[in-house]
Structures are given as structure tokens and as C-alpha cells.
Scaffold this motif. Structure first.
Motif, mmCIF file in Angstrom:
data_model
loop_
_atom_site.group_PDB
_atom_site.id
_atom_site.type_symbol
_atom_site.label_atom_id
_atom_site.label_comp_id
_atom_site.label_asym_id
_atom_site.label_seq_id
_atom_site.Cartn_x
_atom_site.Cartn_y
_atom_site.Cartn_z
ATOM 1 N N TYR A 5 21.182 -21.950 5.252
ATOM 2 C CA TYR A 5 20.008 -21.150 5.373
ATOM 3 C C TYR A 5 18.800 -22.039 4.866
ATOM 4 C CZ TYR A 5 16.291 -17.576 4.806
ATOM 5 O OH TYR A 5 15.260 -16.858 4.975
ATOM 6 N N ARG A 6 18.973 -23.066 4.006
ATOM 7 C CA ARG A 6 18.017 -24.107 3.640
ATOM 8 C C ARG A 6 17.872 -24.985 4.700
ATOM 9 N NH1 ARG A 6 19.643 -24.708 -1.327
ATOM 10 N NH2 ARG A 6 21.295 -26.009 -0.704
ATOM 11 N N TYR A 7 18.941 -25.593 5.378
ATOM 12 C CA TYR A 7 18.849 -26.485 6.493
ATOM 13 C C TYR A 7 18.026 -25.963 7.669
ATOM 14 C CZ TYR A 7 20.427 -29.378 10.274
ATOM 15 O OH TYR A 7 20.462 -30.145 11.445
ATOM 16 N N LEU A 8 18.435 -24.755 8.003
ATOM 17 C CA LEU A 8 17.740 -24.071 9.107
ATOM 18 C C LEU A 8 16.231 -23.810 8.772
ATOM 19 C CD1 LEU A 8 20.465 -21.723 10.559
ATOM 20 C CD2 LEU A 8 19.640 -23.931 11.477
ATOM 21 N N ASP A 9 16.126 -23.402 7.706
ATOM 22 C CA ASP A 9 14.582 -23.016 7.195
ATOM 23 C C ASP A 9 13.812 -24.426 7.160
ATOM 24 O OD1 ASP A 9 12.870 -20.979 5.847
ATOM 25 O OD2 ASP A 9 12.892 -22.090 4.320
ATOM 26 N N ALA A 61 24.733 -27.710 12.884
ATOM 27 C CA ALA A 61 25.301 -27.412 11.450
ATOM 28 C C ALA A 61 26.158 -26.524 11.494
ATOM 29 C CB ALA A 61 24.024 -26.996 10.925
ATOM 30 N N PHE A 62 26.576 -25.681 12.502
ATOM 31 C CA PHE A 62 27.428 -24.472 12.691
ATOM 32 C C PHE A 62 28.405 -24.245 13.504
ATOM 33 C CE2 PHE A 62 28.655 -19.982 13.114
ATOM 34 C CZ PHE A 62 29.012 -19.596 11.828
ATOM 35 N N ILE A 63 27.887 -24.416 14.943
ATOM 36 C CA ILE A 63 29.030 -24.285 16.049
ATOM 37 C C ILE A 63 29.894 -25.377 16.259
ATOM 38 C CG2 ILE A 63 29.084 -23.915 18.507
ATOM 39 C CD1 ILE A 63 28.042 -21.588 16.829
ATOM 40 N N ASP A 64 29.210 -26.790 16.523
ATOM 41 C CA ASP A 64 29.884 -27.747 16.489
ATOM 42 C C ASP A 64 30.736 -28.311 15.100
ATOM 43 O OD1 ASP A 64 29.064 -27.924 19.086
ATOM 44 O OD2 ASP A 64 27.503 -29.625 18.889
ATOM 45 N N ALA A 65 30.244 -28.038 13.998
ATOM 46 C CA ALA A 65 30.738 -28.338 12.710
ATOM 47 C C ALA A 65 32.053 -27.531 12.647
ATOM 48 C CB ALA A 65 30.023 -28.222 11.786
ATOM 49 N N ILE A 66 32.200 -26.407 13.176
ATOM 50 C CA ILE A 66 33.160 -25.578 13.054
ATOM 51 C C ILE A 66 34.372 -25.556 14.005
ATOM 52 C CG2 ILE A 66 34.175 -23.257 13.001
ATOM 53 C CD1 ILE A 66 31.395 -22.557 11.461
ATOM 54 N N GLY A 67 33.955 -25.926 15.242
ATOM 55 C CA GLY A 67 34.897 -26.078 16.516
ATOM 56 C C GLY A 67 35.366 -24.586 17.092
ATOM 57 N N ARG A 68 35.386 -24.684 18.287
ATOM 58 C CA ARG A 68 35.826 -23.525 19.056
ATOM 59 C C ARG A 68 36.966 -22.419 18.649
ATOM 60 N NH1 ARG A 68 32.918 -20.800 22.500
ATOM 61 N NH2 ARG A 68 31.839 -22.666 23.258
ATOM 62 N N LYS A 69 38.064 -23.178 18.067
ATOM 63 C CA LYS A 69 39.042 -22.583 17.673
ATOM 64 C C LYS A 69 38.673 -21.750 16.373
ATOM 65 C CE LYS A 69 43.769 -23.121 16.174
ATOM 66 N NZ LYS A 69 44.796 -24.155 15.760
ATOM 67 N N ASP A 70 38.224 -22.362 15.439
ATOM 68 C CA ASP A 70 37.738 -21.805 14.212
ATOM 69 C C ASP A 70 36.638 -20.916 14.219
ATOM 70 O OD1 ASP A 70 39.891 -23.101 12.940
ATOM 71 O OD2 ASP A 70 38.795 -24.871 12.241
ATOM 72 N N LEU A 71 35.753 -21.238 15.311
ATOM 73 C CA LEU A 71 34.726 -20.264 15.608
ATOM 74 C C LEU A 71 35.116 -18.705 15.761
ATOM 75 C CD1 LEU A 71 31.467 -20.438 15.296
ATOM 76 C CD2 LEU A 71 31.729 -20.690 17.876
ATOM 77 N N MET A 72 36.186 -18.667 16.512
ATOM 78 C CA MET A 72 36.685 -17.507 16.852
ATOM 79 C C MET A 72 37.485 -16.673 15.567
ATOM 80 S SD MET A 72 35.880 -17.017 19.862
ATOM 81 C CE MET A 72 34.314 -18.083 19.809
ATOM 82 N N VAL A 73 37.702 -17.289 14.616
ATOM 83 C CA VAL A 73 38.512 -17.071 13.407
ATOM 84 C C VAL A 73 37.031 -16.382 12.535
ATOM 85 C CG1 VAL A 73 39.555 -17.519 11.508
ATOM 86 C CG2 VAL A 73 40.484 -18.462 13.660
ATOM 87 N N ILE A 74 36.299 -17.113 12.520
ATOM 88 C CA ILE A 74 34.965 -16.854 11.634
ATOM 89 C C ILE A 74 34.676 -15.751 12.256
ATOM 90 C CG2 ILE A 74 32.652 -17.551 11.117
ATOM 91 C CD1 ILE A 74 33.895 -20.267 10.639
ATOM 92 N N ASP A 75 34.387 -15.415 13.693
ATOM 93 C CA ASP A 75 33.846 -14.278 14.226
ATOM 94 C C ASP A 75 34.592 -13.039 13.927
ATOM 95 O OD1 ASP A 75 32.068 -12.751 16.093
ATOM 96 O OD2 ASP A 75 33.882 -12.516 17.330
ATOM 97 N N ARG A 76 35.855 -13.163 13.763
ATOM 98 C CA ARG A 76 36.718 -12.103 13.529
ATOM 99 C C ARG A 76 36.593 -11.810 11.941
ATOM 100 N NH1 ARG A 76 40.388 -14.661 16.808
ATOM 101 N NH2 ARG A 76 41.698 -15.441 15.246
#
Length: 166
Positions: free
Chosen positions: A35-39, A133-148
Motif C-alpha cells: 500500500y505504501r509503495y503504491l501510494d 511489486a505484486f504480479i511479477d514478484a509473485i509469479g503466475r503459478k502462485d498468483l492463482m493460489v493467492i487469488d483463491r
């Protein structure tokens, strides 16, 4: 960790184990830092993250207008916090408040041409920051886990699901 239980209620509490506690604390730190980074990335453009969120929702709304109550729910701000935010944005000329045409008691927030120009000029910068800071840092595979996972958190904390366990 927490103090040892000293009554029946505390003994029945499903305390976090060290791994769960680590995940919970990392989530708290990560969300605060993100939040701070994006702000901070939006500040040079003269807006903060809450204002950007208002601009996004108004830009996506039909006729670029939303009732204040509906907007508050979409941007996850209290009505009073939204009122202060929109007042600030109104003084900058990016949003107007108007009486609702079909309900004279209601107030509608309207995105101005200046507001649309602002979001168009800032959006690409913001998306690059989100990606870095979010999408690429997490990666596609883990992004789907975070979404769920976040869908489960949203469902568990939905006011319609009832009061939290105490």
C-alpha cells in the motif's frame, strides 16, 4: 507467541502455530508495504491510492458517475472518509458532487474531464508499479493460489456470513 491459556475460553482458542503466525505477520507487513509503495508512486502525480481508486471506479461507471454510498462500498472507504476524499478531489477539479436526479436526497460523484485526463496519465505508471511489486514478484503459478486464498478470505469476512467468532 501469545501468553499461555489461563481459562476455559483461552484453552478452547485455536492458537496460531509458529508457521501460521509467520504467514499472518508477513501478510500484514506485505500489505502495509505494498500500500505504501503504491501510494508513494502516485504522490508525484498529486493523488494518493484512495483517490486513484475513486478515479478508477468513476472512470469505469456508466456516465462516469456513482452514488456516494455505492462508491464508498466499491472503494472500501467509510462514508465519512469518502466524503473527505471526494471533497479534496473536488477542490482539485477532478470530481464533482451533484444531487441525484431521481432522488433529491442522494449525492452522486461525477468524474470531470480533468479527472479522466488524470487517470489516463497515471494509469500506465500505476499498472507498472502493481506489476513490479505484486504480479511479477509473485509469479503466475502462485498468483492463482493467492487469488483463491483471497476469495476465501473475502467470503469468510463478508458481513452477510454473520458476526466473527469471539
Amino acid at each position: 507467541m501469545y501468553a499461555m491459556p489461563n481459562n476455559d475460553l483461552e484453552e478452547a482458542t485455536p492458537w496460531l502455530d509458529s508457521g501460521e503466525q509467520q504467514v499472518w505477520r508477513r501478510w500484514l507487513v506485505a500489505t502495509a508495504q505494498l500500500y505504501r509503495y503504491l501510494d508513494e508512486g502516485l504522490r508525484p502525480h498529486g493523488i494518493d491510492l484512495a483517490e486513484y481508486d475513486v478515479l478508477v471506479h468513476l472512470s469505469e461507471a456508466e456516465d462516469h458517475r456513482l452514488r456516494m454510498g455505492e462508491l464508498a462500498g466499491q472503494v472500501h472507504l467509510s462514508r465519512s472518509r469518502l466524503t473527505h476524499t471526494v471533497s479534496r478531489m473536488e477542490s482539485q477539479g477532478v470530481v464533482l458532487r451533484r444531487t441525484a436526479s431521481h432522488d433529491r436526497r442522494g449525492v452522486v460523484a461525477v468524474l470531470t474531464d480533468e479527472g479522466m485526463a488524470l487517470i489516463e496519465s497515471v494509469a500506465a505508471h500505476h499498472v507498472r508499479a502493481v506489476r513490479r511489486a505484486f504480479i511479477d514478484a509473485i509469479g503466475r503459478k502462485d498468483l492463482m493460489v493467492i487469488d483463491r486464498s483471497m476469495a476465501a478470505v473475502i467470503a469468510a469476512t463478508d458481513p452477510a456470513s454473520g458476526p466473527p467468532d469471539h
